[in-house]
Motif scaffolding. Structure first.
Motif, PDB file in Angstrom:
ATOM      1  N   SER A 199     -14.932  -5.411   1.331  1.00 47.09           N
ATOM      2  CA  SER A 199     -15.570  -4.624   2.380  1.00 47.09           C
ATOM      3  C   SER A 199     -15.422  -3.124   2.192  1.00 47.09           C
ATOM      4  O   SER A 199     -16.249  -2.341   2.658  1.00 47.09           O
ATOM      5  CB  SER A 199     -14.986  -5.004   3.748  1.00 47.09           C
ATOM      6  N   GLY A 200     -14.342  -2.689   1.539  1.00 48.37           N
ATOM      7  CA  GLY A 200     -14.038  -1.273   1.434  1.00 48.37           C
ATOM      8  C   GLY A 200     -13.152  -0.759   2.548  1.00 48.37           C
ATOM      9  O   GLY A 200     -12.759   0.420   2.541  1.00 48.37           O
ATOM     10  N   LEU A 201     -12.830  -1.602   3.545  1.00 47.05           N
ATOM     11  CA  LEU A 201     -11.957  -1.172   4.640  1.00 47.05           C
ATOM     12  C   LEU A 201     -10.540  -0.929   4.126  1.00 47.05           C
ATOM     13  O   LEU A 201      -9.992  -1.729   3.364  1.00 47.05           O
ATOM     14  CB  LEU A 201     -11.927  -2.227   5.749  1.00 47.05           C
ATOM     15  N   ARG A 202      -9.932   0.142   4.566  1.00 40.95           N
ATOM     16  CA  ARG A 202      -8.601   0.533   4.097  1.00 40.95           C
ATOM     17  C   ARG A 202      -7.539  -0.449   4.578  1.00 40.95           C
ATOM     18  O   ARG A 202      -7.494  -0.806   5.753  1.00 40.95           O
ATOM     19  CB  ARG A 202      -8.283   1.946   4.596  1.00 40.95           C
ATOM     20  N   ASP A 203      -6.687  -0.866   3.673  1.00 38.41           N
ATOM     21  CA  ASP A 203      -5.609  -1.803   4.010  1.00 38.41           C
ATOM     22  C   ASP A 203      -4.555  -1.105   4.863  1.00 38.41           C
ATOM     23  O   ASP A 203      -4.091  -0.014   4.519  1.00 38.41           O
ATOM     24  CB  ASP A 203      -4.984  -2.326   2.724  1.00 38.41           C
TER      25      ASP A 203
ATOM     26  N   ASP B  26      -8.470   0.736  15.299  1.00 39.71           N
ATOM     27  CA  ASP B  26      -8.707   2.143  15.633  1.00 39.71           C
ATOM     28  C   ASP B  26      -8.105   3.079  14.591  1.00 39.71           C
ATOM     29  O   ASP B  26      -8.673   4.146  14.307  1.00 39.71           O
ATOM     30  CB  ASP B  26      -8.131   2.459  17.014  1.00 39.71           C
ATOM     31  N   ARG B  27      -6.966   2.701  14.022  1.00 38.71           N
ATOM     32  CA  ARG B  27      -6.306   3.590  13.060  1.00 38.71           C
ATOM     33  C   ARG B  27      -6.828   3.413  11.640  1.00 38.71           C
ATOM     34  O   ARG B  27      -6.958   4.401  10.902  1.00 38.71           O
ATOM     35  CB  ARG B  27      -4.799   3.360  13.099  1.00 38.71           C
ATOM     36  N   TRP B  28      -7.123   2.162  11.242  1.00 36.16           N
ATOM     37  CA  TRP B  28      -7.450   1.923   9.836  1.00 36.16           C
ATOM     38  C   TRP B  28      -8.918   1.525   9.599  1.00 36.16           C
ATOM     39  O   TRP B  28      -9.479   1.886   8.571  1.00 36.16           O
ATOM     40  CB  TRP B  28      -6.541   0.849   9.261  1.00 36.16           C
ATOM     41  N   ALA B  29      -9.533   0.776  10.505  1.00 27.10           N
ATOM     42  CA  ALA B  29     -10.907   0.323  10.279  1.00 27.10           C
ATOM     43  C   ALA B  29     -11.937   1.378  10.661  1.00 27.10           C
ATOM     44  O   ALA B  29     -13.134   1.179  10.439  1.00 27.10           O
ATOM     45  CB  ALA B  29     -11.177  -0.969  11.048  1.00 27.10           C
TER      46      ALA B  29
ATOM     47  N   GLN C  58     -16.375  -3.061  -5.045  1.00 20.88           N
ATOM     48  CA  GLN C  58     -15.060  -3.281  -5.652  1.00 20.88           C
ATOM     49  C   GLN C  58     -14.339  -4.410  -4.911  1.00 20.88           C
ATOM     50  O   GLN C  58     -14.768  -4.841  -3.835  1.00 20.88           O
ATOM     51  CB  GLN C  58     -14.196  -2.014  -5.581  1.00 20.88           C
ATOM     52  N   TRP C  59     -13.225  -4.838  -5.503  1.00 18.80           N
ATOM     53  CA  TRP C  59     -12.312  -5.771  -4.844  1.00 18.80           C
ATOM     54  C   TRP C  59     -11.005  -5.026  -4.590  1.00 18.80           C
ATOM     55  O   TRP C  59     -10.434  -4.435  -5.501  1.00 18.80           O
ATOM     56  CB  TRP C  59     -12.029  -6.988  -5.717  1.00 18.80           C
ATOM     57  N   GLN C  60     -10.570  -5.029  -3.338  1.00 21.30           N
ATOM     58  CA  GLN C  60      -9.291  -4.416  -2.987  1.00 21.30           C
ATOM     59  C   GLN C  60      -8.716  -5.128  -1.775  1.00 21.30           C
ATOM     60  O   GLN C  60      -9.370  -5.218  -0.742  1.00 21.30           O
ATOM     61  CB  GLN C  60      -9.466  -2.928  -2.674  1.00 21.30           C
ATOM     62  N   TYR C  61      -7.502  -5.628  -1.938  1.00 23.86           N
ATOM     63  CA  TYR C  61      -6.888  -6.414  -0.877  1.00 23.86           C
ATOM     64  C   TYR C  61      -6.844  -5.617   0.417  1.00 23.86           C
ATOM     65  O   TYR C  61      -6.373  -4.484   0.438  1.00 23.86           O
ATOM     66  CB  TYR C  61      -5.479  -6.820  -1.298  1.00 23.86           C
ATOM     67  N   SER C  62      -7.317  -6.225   1.512  1.00 22.97           N
ATOM     68  CA  SER C  62      -7.379  -5.507   2.788  1.00 22.97           C
ATOM     69  C   SER C  62      -7.012  -6.422   3.938  1.00 22.97           C
ATOM     70  O   SER C  62      -7.801  -7.264   4.372  1.00 22.97           O
ATOM     71  CB  SER C  62      -8.790  -4.940   3.026  1.00 22.97           C
ATOM     72  N   ASN C  63      -5.789  -6.262   4.431  1.00 27.82           N
ATOM     73  CA  ASN C  63      -5.394  -6.967   5.644  1.00 27.82           C
ATOM     74  C   ASN C  63      -6.239  -6.525   6.827  1.00 27.82           C
ATOM     75  O   ASN C  63      -6.499  -7.304   7.747  1.00 27.82           O
ATOM     76  CB  ASN C  63      -3.918  -6.697   5.923  1.00 27.82           C
ATOM     77  N   THR C  64      -6.692  -5.281   6.804  1.00 28.41           N
ATOM     78  CA  THR C  64      -7.524  -4.760   7.884  1.00 28.41           C
ATOM     79  C   THR C  64      -8.789  -5.585   8.041  1.00 28.41           C
ATOM     80  O   THR C  64      -9.217  -5.887   9.168  1.00 28.41           O
ATOM     81  CB  THR C  64      -7.884  -3.293   7.607  1.00 28.41           C
ATOM     82  N   GLY C  65      -9.396  -5.963   6.930  1.00 27.85           N
ATOM     83  CA  GLY C  65     -10.607  -6.774   6.993  1.00 27.85           C
ATOM     84  C   GLY C  65     -10.384  -8.083   7.716  1.00 27.85           C
ATOM     85  O   GLY C  65     -11.261  -8.566   8.453  1.00 27.85           O
TER      86      GLY C  65
END
Length: 465
Positions: free
Chosen positions: A131-135, A157-160, A171-178
């Motif tokens: 997704s690109g959302l910051r972990d 609110d802080r990360w997404a 890209q692929w990047q692990y994101s707990n935020t997603g």
């Protein structure tokens, strides 16, 4: 919250499915010794394991100290499984898609406003870490904010709502935020808290006892442990409530997680196409993939297919590996987040309980040819018709003398076997062999012609460290 584990070195071709058989007494002794030695070597307080063989649980056992309370380890105790929880969140969305309440190709903005890139990010990209959302938790420690309770909306609110790390699908990047965003969407669409949805649709039908990890703390539950560098092992302070929601919120026993693995093996509970969707690697815009599907990693290790995910919570590490063609699975849960105990136990269990795959006809024929040349080199009777022009150039009189002198001094090998997988490189067939002696082990790297002659282009011997 992810630690990738690929299987310990297995054999080289397609495996033979296991029969539904119990562990032998010898296997049980080997497993007990493996876990005991690993805990002793690493200082990890406890481990809880489960083994599925032939589609049924043949072992569920706990070892060591699960908490400061003085009592024997309990195989039914629920450990925090952390990111292994992601496949359950993904399964919830697949079930809601079956209900016609959403589509994994819907955008996030259709359900939740205000997410950065939400008009372009799909639910499938949330579940596949594209997704690109910051972990929000890339650290392998509990950072300052985790001492204070948080809500899913607080994480969003802080990360997404921060700038994307990359454009969706690039890209692929692990994101707990997603996964936090995915859990919130599941709740909104279903009208139920995520844990209630999972309990109704997954855990109750499978007879699984699962808890929110925020509730699985204190007396009666396994305690997480840590250490600083090589210092003493100490009990960890759990994160405040809310931090693992949807991305890693579950606690359960190894045996209960194995029940889910059996459902995967048998394609029950979820529709077969849902299982397939979860295990299908998602491709990036350029067509590449790292094997990650929807909450699980997939791949093949030395000819053996696997579906896998690991987990890390405060003071806990976990590993869950399913081998579809063998009707087998391995679960390892530990109450520490230091050392390689989890992966060491998982790899050791594979070596004990999984059958060695049957070698291909080509590999079976290659083994005695390699052994023949090895014996010639150690005896000084080299048949150069077995070598290509380049290999004949390599084996000068000095090379032959060094091979003969150094190898003859070792005596007769106790074993000569192929390791790893056969592959093509530079127009030659590459195989690696392991030569075992009572006091040392050697590796033999070979390249051979792919035609009927099978002459060796390379035959290099090196010590194994």
């Amino acid at each position: 919250m992810i630690r990738t584990l690929l299987a310990a070195a297995l054999s080289i071709a397609a495996p033979i499915p296991l029969q539904a058989q119990s562990l032998s007494a010898r296997e049980q002794v080997q497993i007990d010794a493996l876990v005991a030695k690993t805990l002793a070597d690493t200082g990890v307080p406890s481990a809880s394991i489960a083994v599925v063989r032939g589609g049924r649980i043949v072992l569920a056992k706990a070892y060591g100290k699960q908490s400061e309370a003085a009592k024997p380890a309990d195989a039914a105790a629920p450990y925090q499984i952390a990111s292994i929880s992601k496949q359950f969140t993904a399964a919830a969305l697949l079930l809601l898609e079956d209900d016609g309440k959403l589509s994994l190709d819907d955008t996030v903005a259709r359900y939740l406003p205000g997410i950065t890139g939400g008009d372009r990010i799909t639910l499938r990209q949330l579940l596949s870490h594209t997704s690109g959302l910051r972990d929000y938790w890339p650290q392998d420690f509990s950072f300052k904010a985790m001492a204070t309770p948080v809500t899913p909306q607080g994480i969003v609110d802080r990360w997404a709502k921060a700038p994307l790390d990359f454009q969706p699908g690039q890209q692929w990047q692990y994101s707990n935020t997603g996964y936090v965003v995915a859990g919130m969407i599941a709740e909104k669409v279903s009208g139920q808290p995520l844990m209630q949805l999972l309990q109704t649709r997954i855990f109750a039908p499978l007879g699984i006892r699962a808890l929110d990890q925020d509730e699985a703390v204190g007396p009666g539950f396994p305690q997480g442990y840590g250490r600083f560098a090589l210092g003493p092992v100490h009990a960890e302070t759990p994160a405040a409530s809310g931090w693992l929601y949807a991305a890693g919120q579950l606690s359960m026993s190894a045996q209960d997680l194995a029940r889910w693995d059996i459902a995967r093996l048998n394609r029950t509970l979820l529709a077969p196409d849902d299982w397939s969707a979860q295990e299908t690697p998602v491709r990036l815009a350029d067509g590449s993939t790292n094997g990650y599907g929807l909450g699980v990693s997939t791949g093949t290790q030395n000819g053996r297919r696997f579906v896998e995910h690991s987990g890390e919570a405060v003071g806990f590490l976990s590993e869950n590996i399913v081998f579809p063609d063998d009707k087998a699975a391995i679960v390892v849960l530990t109450n520490s987040w230091f050392s390689d105990a989890t992966s060491r136990i998982a790899g050791g269990l594979q070596a004990i309980v999984l059958p060695p795959p049957t070698a291909s006809a080509e590999d079976q024929a290659a083994l005695p040819r390699a052994r023949r040349l090895y014996d010639q080199l150690r005896s000084g009777t080299l048949d150069r018709t077995l070598l290509t022009e380049d290999a004949n150039f390599y084996f000068t009189p000095r090379a032959q003398a060094d091979y003969r002198t150094s190898l003859a001094a070792l005596g007769e090998p106790t074993a000569f076997v192929q390791t790893g997988r056969t592959r093509l490189r530079g127009g030659f067939v590459n195989r690696t062999f392991r030569v075992t002696y009572p006091n040392r082990t050697l590796s033999v790297s070979t390249y051979a012609e792919p035609d009927g002659a099978q002459r060796f282009e390379q035959f290099l011997v090196a010590p194994v460290q």
